[in-house]
Motif scaffolding. Structure first.
Motif, mmCIF file in Angstrom:
data_model
loop_
_atom_site.group_PDB
_atom_site.id
_atom_site.type_symbol
_atom_site.label_atom_id
_atom_site.label_comp_id
_atom_site.label_asym_id
_atom_site.label_seq_id
_atom_site.Cartn_x
_atom_site.Cartn_y
_atom_site.Cartn_z
ATOM 1 N N UNK A 190 -20.368 -2.680 19.149
ATOM 2 C CA UNK A 190 -21.532 -3.111 18.360
ATOM 3 C C UNK A 190 -21.082 -3.597 16.985
ATOM 4 N N UNK A 191 -20.097 -2.925 16.377
ATOM 5 C CA UNK A 191 -19.568 -3.379 15.085
ATOM 6 C C UNK A 191 -18.896 -4.737 15.214
ATOM 7 N N UNK A 192 -18.152 -4.941 16.278
ATOM 8 C CA UNK A 192 -17.468 -6.218 16.477
ATOM 9 C C UNK A 192 -18.474 -7.355 16.660
ATOM 10 N N UNK A 193 -19.520 -7.117 17.411
ATOM 11 C CA UNK A 193 -20.549 -8.139 17.605
ATOM 12 C C UNK A 193 -21.221 -8.477 16.281
ATOM 13 N N UNK A 194 -21.519 -7.459 15.470
ATOM 14 C CA UNK A 194 -22.124 -7.696 14.160
ATOM 15 C C UNK A 194 -21.189 -8.511 13.280
ATOM 16 N N UNK A 195 -19.896 -8.189 13.301
ATOM 17 C CA UNK A 195 -18.926 -8.908 12.470
ATOM 18 C C UNK A 195 -18.828 -10.376 12.883
ATOM 19 N N UNK A 196 -18.786 -10.639 14.171
ATOM 20 C CA UNK A 196 -18.673 -12.020 14.641
ATOM 21 C C UNK A 196 -19.946 -12.810 14.341
ATOM 22 N N UNK A 197 -21.099 -12.166 14.495
ATOM 23 C CA UNK A 197 -22.364 -12.841 14.145
ATOM 24 C C UNK A 197 -22.410 -13.166 12.658
ATOM 25 N N UNK A 198 -21.953 -12.232 11.817
ATOM 26 C CA UNK A 198 -21.926 -12.461 10.368
ATOM 27 C C UNK A 198 -21.039 -13.648 10.035
ATOM 28 N N UNK A 199 -19.841 -13.671 10.590
ATOM 29 C CA UNK A 199 -18.904 -14.743 10.306
ATOM 30 C C UNK A 199 -19.406 -16.085 10.824
ATOM 31 N N UNK A 200 -19.918 -16.113 12.039
ATOM 32 C CA UNK A 200 -20.402 -17.393 12.567
ATOM 33 C C UNK A 200 -21.633 -17.877 11.806
ATOM 34 N N UNK A 201 -22.457 -16.950 11.325
ATOM 35 C CA UNK A 201 -23.601 -17.340 10.501
ATOM 36 C C UNK A 201 -23.158 -18.004 9.206
ATOM 37 N N UNK A 202 -22.156 -17.416 8.550
ATOM 38 C CA UNK A 202 -21.640 -18.021 7.318
ATOM 39 C C UNK A 202 -20.968 -19.362 7.604
ATOM 40 N N UNK A 203 -20.269 -19.482 8.724
ATOM 41 C CA UNK A 203 -19.638 -20.763 9.059
ATOM 42 C C UNK A 203 -20.691 -21.838 9.324
ATOM 43 N N UNK A 204 -21.751 -21.483 10.027
ATOM 44 C CA UNK A 204 -22.820 -22.458 10.284
ATOM 45 C C UNK A 204 -23.507 -22.882 8.989
ATOM 46 N N UNK A 205 -23.787 -21.925 8.109
ATOM 47 C CA UNK A 205 -24.401 -22.259 6.814
ATOM 48 C C UNK A 205 -23.510 -23.197 6.016
ATOM 49 N N UNK A 206 -22.221 -22.885 5.962
ATOM 50 C CA UNK A 206 -21.320 -23.712 5.153
ATOM 51 C C UNK A 206 -21.167 -25.106 5.749
ATOM 52 N N UNK A 207 -21.221 -25.197 7.067
ATOM 53 C CA UNK A 207 -21.052 -26.490 7.701
ATOM 54 C C UNK A 207 -22.294 -27.368 7.520
ATOM 55 N N UNK A 208 -23.484 -26.798 7.685
ATOM 56 C CA UNK A 208 -24.707 -27.589 7.611
ATOM 57 C C UNK A 208 -25.190 -27.823 6.184
ATOM 58 N N UNK A 209 -24.920 -26.893 5.296
ATOM 59 C CA UNK A 209 -25.378 -27.046 3.918
ATOM 60 C C UNK A 209 -24.276 -27.548 2.993
ATOM 61 N N UNK A 210 -23.107 -27.823 3.571
ATOM 62 C CA UNK A 210 -21.996 -28.412 2.836
ATOM 63 C C UNK A 210 -21.602 -27.601 1.605
ATOM 64 N N UNK A 211 -21.419 -26.301 1.792
ATOM 65 C CA UNK A 211 -20.948 -25.451 0.693
ATOM 66 C C UNK A 211 -19.858 -24.526 1.222
ATOM 67 N N UNK A 212 -19.182 -23.854 0.314
ATOM 68 C CA UNK A 212 -18.051 -23.019 0.714
ATOM 69 C C UNK A 212 -18.525 -21.682 1.308
ATOM 70 N N UNK A 213 -17.645 -21.077 2.064
ATOM 71 C CA UNK A 213 -17.946 -19.782 2.685
ATOM 72 C C UNK A 213 -17.847 -18.699 1.613
ATOM 73 N N UNK A 214 -18.845 -17.827 1.509
ATOM 74 C CA UNK A 214 -18.764 -16.760 0.513
ATOM 75 C C UNK A 214 -17.701 -15.731 0.902
#
Length: 108
Positions: A42-66
């Motif tokens: 469950x922790x691993x799934x949460x971590x991967x969702x967090x990372x992919x969410x930040x990658x999607x935000x940075x890709x679509x909103x054209x900003x750096x990953x926090x």
């Protein structure tokens, strides 16, 4: 059992109890391991969702990953950038029994 007996003898009760205890002694460590691995997955799934969410935000909103630490449900996740042959965004977290895990996704 004897012919005119109205119940179980002491020997039969001890034998049945011993079989139950042996079964419990065999299954208990397995159940503890399964519960621990379920929590770690469950922790691993949460971590991967967090990372992919930040990658999607940075890709679509054209900003750096926090970069830095985030706390979700009382667990600490750290996002880092790594310069291996290709640039990757990684997330680190602690699992039980006190081992560090890391999962990385390539940057677009």
């Amino acid at each position: 059992m004897w012919k005119n007996s109205k119940g179980f003898s002491l020997l039969e009760c001890i034998t049945a109890f011993s079989i139950w205890m042996l079964t419990a002694a065999i299954l208990l460590p397995s159940m503890m391991y399964i519960t621990l691995e379920r929590h770690n997955n469950a922790k691993e799934i949460t971590a991967i969702k967090l990372l992919s969410g930040y990658l999607n935000e940075s890709m679509y909103e054209n900003r750096s990953i926090p970069i830095g630490s985030r706390s979700i449900k009382g667990e600490k996740y750290t996002i880092i950038l790594e310069e291996v042959p290709d640039q990757e965004a990684c997330v680190q977290w602690e699992e039980k029994p006190y081992r560090a895990r890391k999962s990385c996704l390539p940057l677009p």
